[in-house]
Design an enzyme around this catalytic site. Structure first.
Site, short mmCIF file in Angstrom:
data_model
loop_
_atom_site.label_atom_id
_atom_site.label_comp_id
_atom_site.label_asym_id
_atom_site.label_seq_id
_atom_site.Cartn_x
_atom_site.Cartn_y
_atom_site.Cartn_z
N SER A 114 0.86 -1.18 0.00
CA SER A 114 0.00 0.00 0.00
C SER A 114 0.89 1.23 0.00
O SER A 114 2.07 1.15 0.40
CB SER A 114 -0.86 -0.01 1.27
OG SER A 114 -1.44 1.26 1.49
N TYR A 119 -2.75 -1.00 10.50
CA TYR A 119 -2.66 -1.21 9.06
C TYR A 119 -1.33 -0.68 8.52
O TYR A 119 -0.62 -1.39 7.77
CB TYR A 119 -3.83 -0.50 8.37
CG TYR A 119 -3.92 -0.72 6.88
CD1 TYR A 119 -4.54 -1.84 6.36
CD2 TYR A 119 -3.38 0.20 5.98
CE1 TYR A 119 -4.64 -2.05 4.99
CE2 TYR A 119 -3.48 0.01 4.62
CZ TYR A 119 -4.11 -1.12 4.12
OH TYR A 119 -4.19 -1.32 2.76
P1 NAD Z 1 -11.26 -6.20 -0.18
O1 NAD Z 1 -11.79 -6.10 1.20
O2 NAD Z 1 -12.22 -6.21 -1.31
O3 NAD Z 1 -10.32 -7.45 -0.35
C1 NAD Z 1 -9.60 -8.08 0.69
C2 NAD Z 1 -9.84 -9.55 0.57
O4 NAD Z 1 -9.04 -10.25 1.54
C3 NAD Z 1 -11.29 -9.94 0.83
O5 NAD Z 1 -11.77 -10.77 -0.20
C4 NAD Z 1 -11.24 -10.68 2.16
O6 NAD Z 1 -12.24 -11.68 2.28
C5 NAD Z 1 -9.85 -11.27 2.08
N1 NAD Z 1 -9.35 -11.71 3.38
C6 NAD Z 1 -9.45 -11.04 4.57
N2 NAD Z 1 -8.92 -11.79 5.55
C7 NAD Z 1 -8.47 -12.94 4.97
C8 NAD Z 1 -7.83 -14.10 5.47
N3 NAD Z 1 -7.55 -14.24 6.77
N4 NAD Z 1 -7.51 -15.08 4.59
C9 NAD Z 1 -7.82 -14.97 3.28
N5 NAD Z 1 -8.43 -13.89 2.76
C10 NAD Z 1 -8.75 -12.89 3.60
O7 NAD Z 1 -10.26 -4.96 -0.33
P2 NAD Z 1 -9.16 -4.64 -1.46
O8 NAD Z 1 -9.09 -3.19 -1.56
O9 NAD Z 1 -9.40 -5.44 -2.66
O10 NAD Z 1 -7.81 -5.14 -0.74
C11 NAD Z 1 -6.91 -6.06 -1.31
C12 NAD Z 1 -5.49 -5.71 -0.86
O11 NAD Z 1 -5.13 -4.45 -1.42
C13 NAD Z 1 -5.32 -5.61 0.65
O12 NAD Z 1 -4.07 -6.18 1.03
C14 NAD Z 1 -5.29 -4.10 0.87
O13 NAD Z 1 -4.59 -3.74 2.02
C15 NAD Z 1 -4.59 -3.65 -0.39
N6 NAD Z 1 -4.79 -2.24 -0.72
C16 NAD Z 1 -6.02 -1.77 -1.12
C17 NAD Z 1 -6.15 -0.42 -1.44
C18 NAD Z 1 -7.43 0.18 -1.92
O14 NAD Z 1 -7.49 1.40 -2.11
N7 NAD Z 1 -8.47 -0.59 -2.18
C19 NAD Z 1 -5.05 0.44 -1.33
C20 NAD Z 1 -3.83 -0.08 -0.91
C21 NAD Z 1 -3.72 -1.41 -0.60
#
Ligand code: NAD
Length: 284
Positions: free
Chosen positions: A169, A182
């Site tokens: 991130s 986080y």
């Molecule tokens: P999201 O909530 O849609 O996806 C996260 C996924 O991880 C979900 O499907 C959830 O069920 C799964 N998950 C949670 N705990 C888990 C576990 N113990 N085992 C297996 N799966 C698990 O959100 P997203 O935005 O798609 O996030 C995906 C990644 O991207 C994350 O690591 C997040 O930190 C990172 N990220 C997202 C953003 C953003 O703006 N959306 C920005 C920076 C980083």
């Protein structure tokens, strides 16, 4: 186990990249039933990879991602595993070996937030985020490295013995008040990724991170769900738009492919300039 400094023939790079960049490779995408993981799984499947669509809850959503990949002519299956549980992760890698023989690409994507002011943050909130976002990435990366080292390079499949991409991130470098668990987890991912990259490079195992800025997914709905929230978000993004999950999918395909074979140990920011100190855009 192959020699750490193998005498492989020179890397063969075709002048024009192959359209299906990941043909014949197998990928695990953790947390692939929603958001960025879903988009990455579909992009990898579209690029020719066999995909393990990992999920922790909600098998229907994971099955829908499998169906989308199959609709593109790809192969995929859904596998439940909590990435913070060692036995689950080992069982997931075993399931992928049974299904496709080996693993070539790990997308360490699963993650969550449990936000709170520092004085109110419970130990459980701290621990949960560290367990999933950091320990989960360690457990999956460890299994991937074990598999890649055991198998070595197959030059007809890829220049590398394997590729690990950590979904980090912008908050691996931008401090984030109200989200210390986080930000600490993503800061940890940065040095975990770089340390693994340094250690395993001689085995031709590539390790990198994608660092998204604000991408429209369920994790950050509150940042874009009203015009007011969206306008406030734009103050943080010089490029003046939110990112979309398929954009991360495209970056992941390239970063997992031989087109990026010399990129190693890098945090690749995909953030519309969020890390450019936007508060200074008019001169400060
Ligand atoms: P999201 O909530 O849609 O996806 C996260 C996924 O991880 C979900 O499907 C959830 O069920 C799964 N998950 C949670 N705990 C888990 C576990 N113990 N085992 C297996 N799966 C698990 O959100 P997203 O935005 O798609 O996030 C995906 C990644 O991207 C994350 O690591 C997040 O930190 C990172 N990220 C997202 C953003 C953003 O703006 N959306 C920005 C920076 C980083």
């Amino acid at each position: 186990m192959p020699d750490p400094v193998p005498a492989y023939p020179p890397v063969h790079m075709p002048d024009v990249p192959h359209r299906r960049l990941l043909e014949g490779q197998t990928a695990i995408v953790t947390g692939a039933s929603s958001g960025i993981g879903r988009a990455v799984a579909i992009s990898l499947g579209g690029a020719g990879a066999n995909v393990c669509v990992n999920y922790v809850s909600g098998p229907d959503a994971a099955q829908a991602v499998v169906a989308e990949i199959q609709g593109l002519g790809g192969k995929a299956f859904a596998q439940a595993a909590d990435v913070s549980k060692e036995a689950d992760v080992i069982a997931m890698f075993d399931a992928v070996r049974r299904e496709y023989g080996t693993v070539d690409i790990l997308i360490n994507n699963a993650g969550l937030q449990q936000d709170s002011k520092i004085e109110d943050m419970t130990l459980a909130q701290w621990q949960k985020v560290i367990d999933v976002n950091l320990t989960g990435q360690f457990l999956c990366a460890r299994e991937a490295v074990r598999e890649f080292k055991k198998r070595g390079v197959r030059p007809e499949i890829s220049c590398a013995a394997g590729k690990i991409i950590c979904m980090s991130s912008v908050h691996e470098v931008i401090p984030w008040g109200g989200h210390v668990n986080y930000a600490a987890s993503k800061g940890g991912v940065m040095l975990m990724m770089k340390s693994i990259a340094q250690e395993v490079a001689p085995w031709r195992i590539r390790v990198n991170s994608i660092c998204p800025g604000a991408i429209r997914t369920p994790i950050n709905t509150a940042a874009w769900d009203t015009p007011e929230h969206y306008a406030a978000l734009m103050k943080l993004i010089p490029y003046k738009r939110i990112g979309e999950a398929p954009e991360i999918g495209r970056v992941a395909v390239w970063l997992a492919s031989d087109d990026s074979d010399y990129i190693h140990g890098v945090s690749l920011f995909v953030d519309g300039g969020m890390t450019l100190y936007p508060g200074f855009e008019t001169g400060g």
